[in-house]
Design an enzyme around this catalytic site. Structure first.
Site, PDB file in Angstrom:
ATOM      1  N   ASP A 244       0.819  -1.205   0.000  1.00 59.77           N
ATOM      2  CA  ASP A 244       0.000   0.000   0.000  1.00 59.77           C
ATOM      3  C   ASP A 244       0.864   1.270   0.000  1.00 59.77           C
ATOM      4  OD1 ASP A 244      -2.906   0.784   0.430  1.00 59.77           O
ATOM      5  OD2 ASP A 244      -1.996   1.904   2.076  1.00 59.77           O
ATOM      6  N   GLU A 298       1.843  -0.353  -4.722  1.00 56.93           N
ATOM      7  CA  GLU A 298       0.840   0.619  -5.145  1.00 56.93           C
ATOM      8  C   GLU A 298       1.548   1.969  -5.212  1.00 56.93           C
ATOM      9  OE1 GLU A 298      -3.415   2.614  -3.925  1.00 56.93           O
ATOM     10  OE2 GLU A 298      -1.785   2.402  -2.509  1.00 56.93           O
TER      11      GLU A 298
HETATM   12  O1  TEU Z   1      -4.879   3.876  -1.571  1.00 56.55           O
HETATM   13  C1  TEU Z   1      -4.000   4.876  -1.919  1.00 56.55           C
HETATM   14  C2  TEU Z   1      -4.515   6.058  -2.608  1.00 56.55           C
HETATM   15  O2  TEU Z   1      -3.826   7.027  -2.505  1.00 56.55           O
HETATM   16  C3  TEU Z   1      -5.776   6.183  -3.338  1.00 56.55           C
HETATM   17  O3  TEU Z   1      -6.148   5.135  -4.109  1.00 56.55           O
HETATM   18  C4  TEU Z   1      -6.793   6.656  -2.359  1.00 56.55           C
HETATM   19  O4  TEU Z   1      -7.698   5.653  -2.086  1.00 56.55           O
HETATM   20  C5  TEU Z   1      -7.557   7.836  -2.823  1.00 56.55           C
HETATM   21  O5  TEU Z   1      -8.482   7.429  -3.771  1.00 56.55           O
HETATM   22  C6  TEU Z   1      -6.728   8.981  -3.292  1.00 56.55           C
HETATM   23  O6  TEU Z   1      -7.446   9.831  -4.098  1.00 56.55           O
HETATM   24  C7  TEU Z   1      -4.468   2.934  -0.625  1.00 56.55           C
HETATM   25  C8  TEU Z   1      -5.570   1.917  -0.430  1.00 56.55           C
HETATM   26  O7  TEU Z   1      -5.726   1.186  -1.600  1.00 56.55           O
HETATM   27  C9  TEU Z   1      -6.802   2.617   0.011  1.00 56.55           C
HETATM   28  O8  TEU Z   1      -7.904   1.767   0.099  1.00 56.55           O
HETATM   29  C10 TEU Z   1      -6.503   3.249   1.337  1.00 56.55           C
HETATM   30  O9  TEU Z   1      -7.587   4.035   1.744  1.00 56.55           O
HETATM   31  C11 TEU Z   1      -5.246   4.105   1.307  1.00 56.55           C
HETATM   32  O10 TEU Z   1      -4.168   3.525   0.608  1.00 56.55           O
HETATM   33  C12 TEU Z   1      -4.749   4.319   2.705  1.00 56.55           C
HETATM   34  O11 TEU Z   1      -4.269   3.122   3.217  1.00 56.55           O
END
Ligand code: TEU
Ligand code: CA
Length: 607
Positions: A244, A298
């Site tokens: 993440d 990610e």
């Molecule tokens: O997401 C990271 C992220 O920055 C984006 O996808 C975020 O959800 C948002 O849409 C920004 O505009 C990851 C995870 O996949 C997400 O579910 C979490 O909320 C986030 O990190 C925090 O852990």
């Protein structure tokens, strides 16, 4: 058409290393470790690896299947549907966080990394899930969320107690500036990225919710804790991690204000910490190199140009990352704008250009943070939903990169018809309402219209298993998030019985990809980058080549192939077998076809 297939088959037989590498990946699929064994090289220079030809299926546990009638999906529920997942033909399951969490952000806020979330079950349930996955010759990767923890994590509970607590330096604490936060950094869930904590009169940093304090990776103890957690799960036999927001872990020294050029796009600033690659290399050396695992970072805020820095195999960091260029093509800073096909093609072309044979990457257009695939990139109307969902499957499973499928997209599940802010669960949507609607920046109508297109909750509604109450997801009177009202028509039971369903098309397309090295490793060429409706490309390796033609529109269209290229055998089409056509293709709305390229006497492999 048939003659061409014979020619092609003959060429595969000549292509020894393609077959050798297939045999190698078969033996690894049967459970043999890759550590220390030689890896075969394909004719175009790529190394064959199990995680490159893998098709990954993402499970969001809260929404997959409820086994005990509390309205919340759980691990036993997943285990009970492993046959369903296996039947699809996927090779890897990615499980979104299953750890102990107070669920401020649905498990992305971890309280105890070595415990299973009580709502999801027990460690025994986890072990049974892992066993069930292995028995079916699939692999399991976990979500590693280590940029931040929950504020209820023991480390943070200690850290906030006093300035000299041994855990103080596990997080990022600073005094305020002029009666406000230490700098201008903002949270992705609205407002400042700093929260004042009265116990010690200092602020702590949180890029996401205030219940998700950021860890201080510059503290070597924190990094060792993370490596310990990774080993704990790897020693249980899991096959890797999706990491993440991993590029955020190294913070910019001195924590200066971000320059105004980053306004509305702070992710590009948060990825500029100077120690990021050093930490990833350390993690690789201390943990990853000792196991045969797959890693996918990610990488919100990482450009395609920067991608090799993470994934070039000679750098020993990660195997692949998720860039956001394609999946967020239709948005700017959370606002929905729509998208155009040539812009999507330009992203895939850039990805191909920036990554050479030493690098690898992902192909995905949906996950738990984005709207439904068919609603965002296809056409979810009654007329075109099935065809366009199949077209998107064709594309995702025939481009270069490890393919990721998000649960329910294989059924063509759609966005939810949200009408009211109270229908949302997502903290991002709720915080945004307070920050953007209650302040008058947007009207409620504008904000909701945008959420209908972009909200993460679109993808989090329960999986639609059958046409009984709550779509067979739960026996509870109410699921934790509303079931999409279209479940009587769109559900797994119906689709498994219908040979023409989206589900059965995914199966066929996955099968085709698995047996066709060209679709995984083959060189990529876009035949007509500027064409606004047709996406046509070839994938070729050695002397074998495939042609993919996709009509991204609700209108019939004719596509004339370049004169150097002739379509051979039609391997798969989303609207059934087409008329025999070799150079002028008459495509119906949202039609997708995968052809073998007819052998060219000149032997040309590029077109
Ligand atoms: O997401 C990271 C992220 O920055 C984006 O996808 C975020 O959800 C948002 O849409 C920004 O505009 C990851 C995870 O996949 C997400 O579910 C979490 O909320 C986030 O990190 C925090 O852990
Ligand atoms: Ca449950």
């Amino acid at each position: 058409m048939r003659t061409a297939s014979v020619v092609w088959a003959g060429m595969v037989l000549c292509s020894g290393c393609v077959l050798a590498s297939l045999a190698a990946s078969e033996s690894r699929r049967a459970g043999h470790s890759n550590v220390g064994t030689s890896v075969s090289q394909l004719e175009n220079g790529y190394q064959d690896r199990w995680w490159k030809d893998a098709v990954v299926y993402q499970v969001y546990p809260r929404s997959f299947k409820d086994s005990n009638g509390d309205g919340i999906g759980d691990l036993k529920g997943i285990t009970s549907e492993l046959d369903y997942i296996q039947k699809l033909g996927v090779s890897v399951v990615w499980l979104s966080p299953h750890y102990d969490s107070p669920n401020a952000d649905n498990g992305y806020d971890i309280r105890d990394y070595r415990k299973v979330m009580a709502e999801f079950g027990s460690m025994d349930d986890f072990d049974a899930l892992l066993k069930g996955i292995k028995q079916r010759h699939m692999r399991l990767i976990l979500d590693l969320v280590v940029n931040h923890t929950s504020d209820e994590n023991y480390w943070f509970v200690e850290s906030r107690k006093s300035k000299d607590n041994p855990y103080r330096n596990y997080y990022i604490w600073r005094a305020g500036q002029d009666g406000g936060p230490p700098n201008n950094w903002t949270s992705f869930f609205s407002g400042s990225a700093w929260k004042f904590d009265p116990a010690t009169n200092e602020y702590y940093l949180h890029y996401f919710a205030d219940k998700q304090p950021d860890l201080n990776w510059d503290n070597p103890k924190v990094r060792q804790e993370v490596y310990g957690i990774m080993k704990f799960w790897l020693d249980k036999g899991v096959d890797g991690f999706r990491m993440d927001v991993i590029p955020f872990v190294s913070k910019v020294p001195g924590l200066p204000n971000y320059p105004s050029s980053y306004e509305g796009r702070v992710q590009y600033f948060y990825t500029t910490g100077p120690h990021l690659h050093e930490y990833l290399q350390e993690m690789n050396k201390e943990v990853l190199a000792k196991y045969d695992v797959m890693t996918v970072g990610e990488a919100f805020g990482v450009t395609l140009e920067q991608t090799p820095m993470f994934v070039d195999e000679r750098r020993h960091e990660l195997n692949m990352i998720f860039n956001f260029d394609a999946v967020r093509l239709d948005q700017d800073n959370g606002r929905w704008l729509g998208w155009k096909l040539p812009d999507l093609k330009a992203i895939y072309a850039r990805q191909d250009r920036e990554l050479d044979k030493h690098s690898w990457n992902t192909i995905f257009l949906s996950n738990h943070d984005n709207p439904r695939l068919v609603s965002a990139f296809g056409d979810d109307s009654a007329t075109n939903r099935v065809a366009s969902a199949k077209l998107l499957a064709t594309m995702i499973l025939s481009l270069k990169g490890t393919a990721f499928i998000y649960q329910g997209d294989e059924l063509g599940m759609t966005n939810y018809p949200f009408r009211d802010i109270n229908e949302f669960d997502d903290i991002q949507a709720k915080n945004g309402w307070t920050a953007d609607v209650l302040t008058g920046k947007y009207t409620a109508g504008q904000y909701l219209a945008n959420l209908r297109k972009t909200s993460r909750d679109n993808a989090r509604t329960p999986m639609q298993w059958d046409d009984t109450a709550s779509a067979g997801f739960t026996s509870a009177p109410k699921a934790w998030l509303a079931v999409n009202p279209n479940f009587p028509a769109i559900n797994a039971k119906q689709e498994m019985n219908d040979p023409a369903s989206v589900y059965n098309y995914y199966r066929q397309m996955i099968e085709l990809r698995k047996k066709t090295p060209a679709l995984v490793y083959g060189d990529y060429q876009d035949l007509d980058p500027a064409n606004a409706n047709i996406f046509a490309y070839t994938r070729s390796i050695s002397k074998t080549a495939y042609l993919v033609v996709l009509n991204f529109s609700g209108q019939a269209a004719t596509y004339v192939l370049p004169s150097s290229l002739k379509a051979g055998k039609l391997e798969l089409g989303n609207l059934g077998l087409a008329e025999e056509e070799t150079d002028r293709l008459h495509l119906k709305p949202w039609e997708a076809r995968v052809y073998q390229v007819a052998h060219q006497p000149s032997g040309a492999s590029r077109y």
